[in-house]
Design a protein around this motif. Structure first.
Motif, PDB file in Angstrom:
ATOM      1  N   ARG A  30      -3.841  -0.627   1.132  1.00 38.53           N
ATOM      2  CA  ARG A  30      -3.978  -1.724   2.090  1.00 38.53           C
ATOM      3  C   ARG A  30      -4.186  -1.192   3.502  1.00 38.53           C
ATOM      4  NH1 ARG A  30       1.424  -4.826   0.763  1.00 38.53           N
ATOM      5  NH2 ARG A  30       2.061  -2.655   0.569  1.00 38.53           N
ATOM      6  N   GLU A  31      -5.132  -1.796   4.184  1.00 43.70           N
ATOM      7  CA  GLU A  31      -5.354  -1.473   5.585  1.00 43.70           C
ATOM      8  C   GLU A  31      -5.939  -2.674   6.306  1.00 43.70           C
ATOM      9  OE1 GLU A  31      -7.928   1.929   5.573  1.00 43.70           O
ATOM     10  OE2 GLU A  31      -9.737   0.690   5.681  1.00 43.70           O
ATOM     11  N   LEU A  32      -5.724  -2.698   7.602  1.00 42.55           N
ATOM     12  CA  LEU A  32      -6.117  -3.846   8.414  1.00 42.55           C
ATOM     13  C   LEU A  32      -6.388  -3.341   9.825  1.00 42.55           C
ATOM     14  CD1 LEU A  32      -6.374  -6.917   7.932  1.00 42.55           C
ATOM     15  CD2 LEU A  32      -4.017  -7.164   8.703  1.00 42.55           C
ATOM     16  N   THR A  33      -7.399  -3.909  10.472  1.00 44.45           N
ATOM     17  CA  THR A  33      -7.733  -3.514  11.838  1.00 44.45           C
ATOM     18  C   THR A  33      -7.211  -4.547  12.817  1.00 44.45           C
ATOM     19  OG1 THR A  33      -9.730  -2.351  11.142  1.00 44.45           O
ATOM     20  CG2 THR A  33      -9.609  -3.004  13.452  1.00 44.45           C
ATOM     21  N   ILE A  34      -6.488  -4.090  13.839  1.00 49.28           N
ATOM     22  CA  ILE A  34      -6.044  -4.987  14.912  1.00 49.28           C
ATOM     23  C   ILE A  34      -6.995  -4.824  16.091  1.00 49.28           C
ATOM     24  CG2 ILE A  34      -4.383  -3.293  15.824  1.00 49.28           C
ATOM     25  CD1 ILE A  34      -2.682  -5.708  16.722  1.00 49.28           C
ATOM     26  N   GLY A  83      -0.501   1.922   5.434  1.00 51.43           N
ATOM     27  CA  GLY A  83       0.733   2.581   5.034  1.00 51.43           C
ATOM     28  C   GLY A  83       1.993   1.810   5.399  1.00 51.43           C
ATOM     29  N   HIS A  84       3.053   2.583   5.646  1.00 50.51           N
ATOM     30  CA  HIS A  84       4.384   2.016   5.884  1.00 50.51           C
ATOM     31  C   HIS A  84       4.412   1.109   7.108  1.00 50.51           C
ATOM     32  CE1 HIS A  84       8.763   1.776   6.058  1.00 50.51           C
ATOM     33  NE2 HIS A  84       8.693   2.142   7.316  1.00 50.51           N
ATOM     34  N   ASP A 116       3.017  -2.307   6.321  1.00 51.41           N
ATOM     35  CA  ASP A 116       3.982  -3.083   5.538  1.00 51.41           C
ATOM     36  C   ASP A 116       5.045  -3.704   6.431  1.00 51.41           C
ATOM     37  OD1 ASP A 116       2.681  -2.517   3.191  1.00 51.41           O
ATOM     38  OD2 ASP A 116       3.915  -0.773   2.718  1.00 51.41           O
ATOM     39  N   LYS A 117       5.553  -2.928   7.372  1.00 52.98           N
ATOM     40  CA  LYS A 117       6.594  -3.424   8.283  1.00 52.98           C
ATOM     41  C   LYS A 117       6.073  -4.590   9.118  1.00 52.98           C
ATOM     42  CE  LYS A 117      10.435  -0.783   8.234  1.00 52.98           C
ATOM     43  NZ  LYS A 117      11.820  -1.279   8.334  1.00 52.98           N
ATOM     44  N   PHE A 118       4.883  -4.425   9.688  1.00 50.99           N
ATOM     45  CA  PHE A 118       4.325  -5.465  10.550  1.00 50.99           C
ATOM     46  C   PHE A 118       4.050  -6.749   9.764  1.00 50.99           C
ATOM     47  CE2 PHE A 118       2.393  -1.724  13.065  1.00 50.99           C
ATOM     48  CZ  PHE A 118       3.583  -1.537  13.735  1.00 50.99           C
TER      49      PHE A 118
END
Length: 270
Positions: A118-122, A179-180, A183-185
């Motif tokens: 999983r990855e996402l761009t802010i 990554g971790h 997940d936290k965000f």
């Protein structure tokens, strides 16, 4: 005037006063000593002891001449120190104030991926505004996303030209998160919590004095659609809508931003 300058001037003043007060002890002692030595010079015969006493008189006179020279040197040093402090105060007084501003469409999560992790761009779009008439040069912005010990640093992004008081300038910062930390965000945002965004804008005055403005924003996901999209990244699929439907057509999840109370800072950088 900074603390170092105040301490330096106080030390000069204290040294001058102590030296001046010491003359109340030194002069009576010297006078008494001269009176004792003058006994060797009675009469017309210049004895060796009388000659030595005359030499001592001259040495004492030279001593007071050195004291006068010392006071003159201290006065000159005080004038030079005052000029140096005044010049620095003028340099620091000419300081721009650049602030960053966000609106409700400024912070977006986009370009998701769940195939190979999983990855996402802010993407953060800022409006930078100079609140003074003093020009700000070499303007750059960087920041951090923070949530319970997880920190993601991004930037810096630079403005191409100096800014002065007037229309704001736009700047965009993007960072891909995985990554971790991701997940936290996502956990915080989808469980009606919040994460923090600290933005730092660094710049210089025309006198090459470096300044920075800092502020912290509280980020939340209050929109139902945006929360569902973030949940799709977090779990891979929602209960009633799949990933492709939620994120199709280059969709994005927006976040609400509010300034954390008391977080504005404007300071000189060393």
């Amino acid at each position: 005037m900074n603390n170092f300058s105040k301490k330096g001037l106080a030390a000069i003043l204290a040294a001058g006063v102590l030296l001046w007060l010491s003359t109340f002890i030194l002069i009576p002692w010297a006078a008494q000593r001269l009176a004792e030595l003058s006994a060797y010079c009675n009469g017309d015969i210049l004895t060796d002891r009388c000659y030595q006493s005359l030499v001592i008189y001259g040495s004492i006179g030279d001593m007071f001449g050195a004291t006068a020279a010392l006071f003159s040197g201290l006065a000159l040093f005080a004038v030079a120190a005052t000029l140096w402090i005044d010049i620095n105060a003028r340099r620091e007084g000419r300081k721009p104030l650049v602030i960053s501003m966000l609106d409700q469409e400024s912070i977006l999560f986009k370009n998701p991926s769940i195939k190979n992790g999983r990855e996402l761009t802010i993407s953060i779009s800022l409006a930078l505004s100079n609140q003074t008439e003093e020009a700000a040069i070499n303007v750059m912005t960087y920041g951090q996303l923070v949530s319970e010990g997880s920190t993601e640093t991004f930037g810096p992004s630079h403005l191409q030209a100096p800014i002065i008081k007037g229309p704001s300038e736009s700047i965009t910062i993007e960072k891909t998160i995985n990554g971790h930390n991701l997940d936290k965000f996502l956990t915080k945002l989808t469980e009606q919590g919040c994460i923090f965004l600290e933005l730092i804008t660094s710049y210089e005055s025309l006198e090459n004095v470096k300044w920075s403005t800092r502020t912290t924003y509280i980020l939340t996901s209050n929109d139902t659609t945006s929360t569902k999209r973030l949940n799709a990244i977090r779990s891979g699929i929602t209960e009633d809508e799949d990933f492709e439907v939620l994120w199709g057509n280059k969709a994005a999840a927006s976040l609400t931003s509010d300034v954390k109370e008391g977080s504005w800072r404007h300071q000189r950088e060393e």
